[in-house]
Every structure is written in C-alpha cells, then in structure tokens.
Design a protein around this motif. Structure first.
Motif, PDB file in Angstrom:
ATOM      1  N   ILE A   1      43.987-113.523  -6.990  1.00 61.56           N
ATOM      2  CA  ILE A   1      43.092-112.711  -7.826  1.00 61.56           C
ATOM      3  C   ILE A   1      41.988-112.100  -6.977  1.00 61.56           C
ATOM      4  CG2 ILE A   1      41.440-112.821  -9.747  1.00 61.56           C
ATOM      5  CD1 ILE A   1      43.212-115.161 -10.851  1.00 61.56           C
ATOM      6  N   ASP A   2      41.641-110.865  -7.281  1.00 63.53           N
ATOM      7  CA  ASP A   2      40.557-110.158  -6.586  1.00 63.53           C
ATOM      8  C   ASP A   2      39.222-110.692  -7.102  1.00 63.53           C
ATOM      9  OD1 ASP A   2      38.710-108.416  -5.551  1.00 63.53           O
ATOM     10  OD2 ASP A   2      39.859-106.605  -6.001  1.00 63.53           O
ATOM     11  N   LEU A   3      38.552-111.500  -6.293  1.00 68.16           N
ATOM     12  CA  LEU A   3      37.315-112.136  -6.741  1.00 68.16           C
ATOM     13  C   LEU A   3      36.176-111.149  -6.962  1.00 68.16           C
ATOM     14  CD1 LEU A   3      37.164-115.527  -4.780  1.00 68.16           C
ATOM     15  CD2 LEU A   3      37.829-115.104  -7.155  1.00 68.16           C
ATOM     16  N   ALA A   4      36.259-109.975  -6.344  1.00 68.19           N
ATOM     17  CA  ALA A   4      35.241-108.950  -6.616  1.00 68.19           C
ATOM     18  C   ALA A   4      35.336-108.527  -8.082  1.00 68.19           C
ATOM     19  CB  ALA A   4      35.442-107.743  -5.699  1.00 68.19           C
ATOM     20  N   LYS A   5      36.567-108.461  -8.589  1.00 68.78           N
ATOM     21  CA  LYS A   5      36.772-108.132 -10.011  1.00 68.78           C
ATOM     22  C   LYS A   5      36.325-109.295 -10.898  1.00 68.78           C
ATOM     23  CE  LYS A   5      38.855-104.146  -9.212  1.00 68.78           C
ATOM     24  NZ  LYS A   5      40.302-103.979  -9.402  1.00 68.78           N
ATOM     25  N   THR A   6      36.502-110.510 -10.386  1.00 66.32           N
ATOM     26  CA  THR A   6      36.052-111.694 -11.139  1.00 66.32           C
ATOM     27  C   THR A   6      34.536-111.673 -11.303  1.00 66.32           C
ATOM     28  OG1 THR A   6      37.872-112.983 -10.185  1.00 66.32           O
ATOM     29  CG2 THR A   6      36.100-114.219 -11.246  1.00 66.32           C
ATOM     30  N   VAL A   7      33.841-111.356 -10.229  1.00 64.13           N
ATOM     31  CA  VAL A   7      32.375-111.284 -10.272  1.00 64.13           C
ATOM     32  C   VAL A   7      31.925-110.258 -11.300  1.00 64.13           C
ATOM     33  CG1 VAL A   7      30.308-110.622  -8.993  1.00 64.13           C
ATOM     34  CG2 VAL A   7      32.007-112.101  -7.921  1.00 64.13           C
ATOM     35  N   THR A   8      32.523-109.070 -11.258  1.00 62.60           N
ATOM     36  CA  THR A   8      32.151-108.007 -12.206  1.00 62.60           C
ATOM     37  C   THR A   8      32.425-108.427 -13.647  1.00 62.60           C
ATOM     38  OG1 THR A   8      32.618-106.291 -10.567  1.00 62.60           O
ATOM     39  CG2 THR A   8      32.562-105.615 -12.869  1.00 62.60           C
ATOM     40  N   GLY A   9      33.611-108.973 -13.879  1.00 56.03           N
ATOM     41  CA  GLY A   9      33.974-109.399 -15.232  1.00 56.03           C
ATOM     42  C   GLY A   9      33.091-110.512 -15.744  1.00 56.03           C
ATOM     43  N   LEU A  10      32.778-111.462 -14.871  1.00 55.00           N
ATOM     44  CA  LEU A  10      31.948-112.595 -15.270  1.00 55.00           C
ATOM     45  C   LEU A  10      30.518-112.154 -15.556  1.00 55.00           C
ATOM     46  CD1 LEU A  10      31.608-115.582 -15.795  1.00 55.00           C
ATOM     47  CD2 LEU A  10      31.473-115.982 -13.325  1.00 55.00           C
ATOM     48  N   GLU A  11      29.984-111.277 -14.720  1.00 58.01           N
ATOM     49  CA  GLU A  11      28.609-110.813 -14.944  1.00 58.01           C
ATOM     50  C   GLU A  11      28.503-110.027 -16.251  1.00 58.01           C
ATOM     51  OE1 GLU A  11      26.884-110.584 -10.358  1.00 58.01           O
ATOM     52  OE2 GLU A  11      27.606-108.743 -11.327  1.00 58.01           O
ATOM     53  N   ASP A  12      29.498-109.197 -16.548  1.00 55.06           N
ATOM     54  CA  ASP A  12      29.503-108.455 -17.826  1.00 55.06           C
ATOM     55  C   ASP A  12      29.584-109.423 -19.004  1.00 55.06           C
ATOM     56  OD1 ASP A  12      29.380-106.086 -16.452  1.00 55.06           O
ATOM     57  OD2 ASP A  12      31.511-105.589 -16.682  1.00 55.06           O
ATOM     58  N   ALA A  13      30.432-110.440 -18.873  1.00 54.79           N
ATOM     59  CA  ALA A  13      30.608-111.426 -19.938  1.00 54.79           C
ATOM     60  C   ALA A  13      29.328-112.220 -20.168  1.00 54.79           C
ATOM     61  CB  ALA A  13      31.757-112.370 -19.590  1.00 54.79           C
ATOM     62  N   LEU A  14      28.682-112.612 -19.085  1.00 52.97           N
ATOM     63  CA  LEU A  14      27.451-113.404 -19.202  1.00 52.97           C
ATOM     64  C   LEU A  14      26.330-112.599 -19.850  1.00 52.97           C
ATOM     65  CD1 LEU A  14      27.505-115.198 -15.732  1.00 52.97           C
ATOM     66  CD2 LEU A  14      28.138-116.161 -17.957  1.00 52.97           C
ATOM     67  N   ALA A  15      26.245-111.325 -19.503  1.00 48.21           N
ATOM     68  CA  ALA A  15      25.223-110.464 -20.114  1.00 48.21           C
ATOM     69  C   ALA A  15      25.443-110.376 -21.621  1.00 48.21           C
ATOM     70  CB  ALA A  15      25.259-109.078 -19.487  1.00 48.21           C
ATOM     71  N   PHE A  16      26.703-110.265 -22.016  1.00 48.56           N
ATOM     72  CA  PHE A  16      27.022-110.202 -23.452  1.00 48.56           C
ATOM     73  C   PHE A  16      26.696-111.526 -24.149  1.00 48.56           C
ATOM     74  CE2 PHE A  16      30.223-111.370 -26.668  1.00 48.56           C
ATOM     75  CZ  PHE A  16      29.827-110.501 -27.685  1.00 48.56           C
ATOM     76  N   LEU A  17      27.047-112.642 -23.527  1.00 49.74           N
ATOM     77  CA  LEU A  17      26.776-113.952 -24.134  1.00 49.74           C
ATOM     78  C   LEU A  17      25.281-114.203 -24.265  1.00 49.74           C
ATOM     79  CD1 LEU A  17      29.470-116.190 -22.382  1.00 49.74           C
ATOM     80  CD2 LEU A  17      29.481-115.346 -24.740  1.00 49.74           C
ATOM     81  N   THR A  18      24.516-113.788 -23.270  1.00 52.36           N
ATOM     82  CA  THR A  18      23.057-113.938 -23.331  1.00 52.36           C
ATOM     83  C   THR A  18      22.494-113.152 -24.507  1.00 52.36           C
ATOM     84  OG1 THR A  18      22.858-114.271 -20.940  1.00 52.36           O
ATOM     85  CG2 THR A  18      20.888-113.533 -22.107  1.00 52.36           C
ATOM     86  N   LYS A  19      22.959-111.925 -24.670  1.00 54.09           N
ATOM     87  CA  LYS A  19      22.481-111.093 -25.783  1.00 54.09           C
ATOM     88  C   LYS A  19      22.893-111.678 -27.123  1.00 54.09           C
ATOM     89  CE  LYS A  19      22.426-106.398 -27.644  1.00 54.09           C
ATOM     90  NZ  LYS A  19      22.504-106.915 -29.034  1.00 54.09           N
ATOM     91  N   THR A  20      24.127-112.183 -27.196  1.00 55.56           N
ATOM     92  CA  THR A  20      24.621-112.777 -28.439  1.00 55.56           C
ATOM     93  C   THR A  20      23.767-113.976 -28.839  1.00 55.56           C
ATOM     94  OG1 THR A  20      26.882-112.069 -27.936  1.00 55.56           O
ATOM     95  CG2 THR A  20      26.631-113.799 -29.589  1.00 55.56           C
ATOM     96  N   ALA A  21      23.472-114.842 -27.866  1.00 55.81           N
ATOM     97  CA  ALA A  21      22.624-116.012 -28.140  1.00 55.81           C
ATOM     98  C   ALA A  21      21.204-115.585 -28.480  1.00 55.81           C
ATOM     99  CB  ALA A  21      22.630-116.953 -26.938  1.00 55.81           C
TER     100      ALA A  21
END
Length: 250
Positions: A42-62
């Motif tokens: 897996i391309d970890l650069a894509k993992t970083v981008t996906g994870l950071e986007d997901a975390l931003a969404f979860l923070t806003k949701t909470a």
C-alpha cells in the motif's frame, strides 16, 4: 485543528502490507504502490492523506456533539475497539453485528430497553425479592448474554453522526446498513476491499494488531479533540448573561 499523521509510525506498524495479489479488489489500484513477493504494498502517502481527512471529519463530528459508532468484530480488533470506545464514551460493536442495529432501531432499541430494565430490577433487588435463587441466576445469565450483544450500544442514539469500521469485508453488514441510512463511514480499507463503499477510506493493513492500534489511537485523539471543543449550553448562557460594558463619554 488538523492532526498530522506520522508516516514512519505507519511503516513501523506494518500498515503498508496488503493481501496476496490474487485477492485484490481492482478499485484499490490507486492506493497500491507496488508488489512484493506476491503481496500488494500500500502507498503510505495515500494512507496519510486518507487518515488525515478521516480524522478531520471525526473531530468535526464529535465537536458537533454527534456519536460515532466504533465497529470491530474480528478477533484482532475487539479489545482495541472496546478500549477506544470506552475511553471516548462512544458506542461500539465488538461481537457479531446484529441485523438492524442501524436500520431497525425500533426492534434493537426494544431489546436494549429490556436489558436496562432487567439490570435496574436486579440492582434494586426486585428480582431477588420476587423470584427464587435459580430464577434470579437465569435472569443474571440473560443480562450477561444481552450485554455481550448489546452492551456497547446501550447508550447509542437512534441517529448517529458516523461509523468507524476496522474491516469492511468482515463487517459488510455494518457497511450496508450505514450506506442505506446515508451515515458517513470512516474505515480501514485493505487491498481486498472496495473503497467506493466508504466515505473516508484509510488504505492500510486491517489485519495487523499494531496497525489497528495505531489508527485507533489517532481516532481516539481526534474524537477527544472534537469533544473538548463542544460548547456546553451553560457556557452559552454565561456569555449571554455578561453585561455590556459602556464606556463613559468624556
């Protein structure tokens, strides 16, 4: 505030190891870096981008005061997801996903209500006063079994803000129900899964305990950050009640 993901930590946790090449899902192609020994990497650069986007969404949701249902029923994920949920005060499912947990809340909610009622009657001594020891023991066994199935969602609202899923192939029914209700899904997506079924896919190894724990730790931090920024009604009232200062005219 956005969370910075450490790519070195992902590498050390083995997040880049996918499945055997013959078990891949074609829609994961954009997230695959290469092949090594018959295994997709897996391309970890894509993992970083996906994870950071997901975390931003979860923070806003909470931060919006919404609940996030954490799901991980595979053996490697159960203890991690339970601990993450308990630390953040979020609902969770670590045993078998019961059909209708999201789409048929009237029925599931009825079972939860029955569980809470039994627990209350057991705690007050009502059951002990009304039934013999054998019958009380059977009630206790029923409570324990229901807690195994429903304990993690006892305080879940009928409408949640998001679902976080460790393995969307293993917990495909959770994915289907969330998508049916248009509930946003954040999930770890391995090379054998379909990322188009997920709102915020995190391309990563969903089998390695170290990877699951690392991503769960990031999710925990994101939720805690969001919850810390929630304004309580009392705070708003305090602001509203502050008198306006008028500067005397010279």
């Amino acid at each position: 505030m956005a969370t910075d993901v450490d790519i070195k930590q992902l590498l050390e946790a083995g997040a880049h190891f996918g499945h055997k090449t013959e078990r891949w899902h074609p829609k994961m192609a954009p997230f695959i870096h290469s092949k090594r020994g018959g295994t997709h990497i897996i391309d970890l650069a894509k993992t970083v981008t996906g994870l950071e986007d997901a975390l931003a969404f979860l923070t806003k949701t909470a931060a919006d005061g919404k609940q996030i249902l954490l799901v991980g029923t595979k053996r490697q994920a159960q203890d991690i997801i339970r601990a993450t949920a308990e630390a953040t005060g979020m609902p969770f499912v670590t045993e078998r996903w019961l059909g209708g947990m999201l789409t048929n809340w009237n029925t599931i909610g009825g079972r939860v209500k029955h569980l809470k009622d039994l627990e209350s009657r057991m705690e007050t001594g009502e059951l002990a006063n009304k039934y013999n020891k054998l019958e009380v023991q059977r009630f206790q066994e029923e409570i324990e079994e229901m807690n195994r199935l429903y304990g993690g969602i006892k305080d879940m609202n009928s409408k949640i803000g998001a679902v976080f899923i460790v393995d969307i192939v293993n917990d495909v029914n959770a994915v289907r129900e969330a998508n049916k209700l248009k509930v946003p899904i954040v999930a770890i997506v391995d090379t054998n899964a379909d990322p188009s079924q997920v709102t915020y896919p995190i391309p990563a190894n969903d089998d390695a305990i170290k990877t699951i724990q690392l991503i769960a730790d990031y999710v925990k931090a994101a939720i805690e950050t969001g919850k810390a920024s929630v304004k309580k009604p009392a705070d708003k009232e305090d602001v509203a009640e502050q008198p306006r200062i008028v500067t005397p005219q010279a």
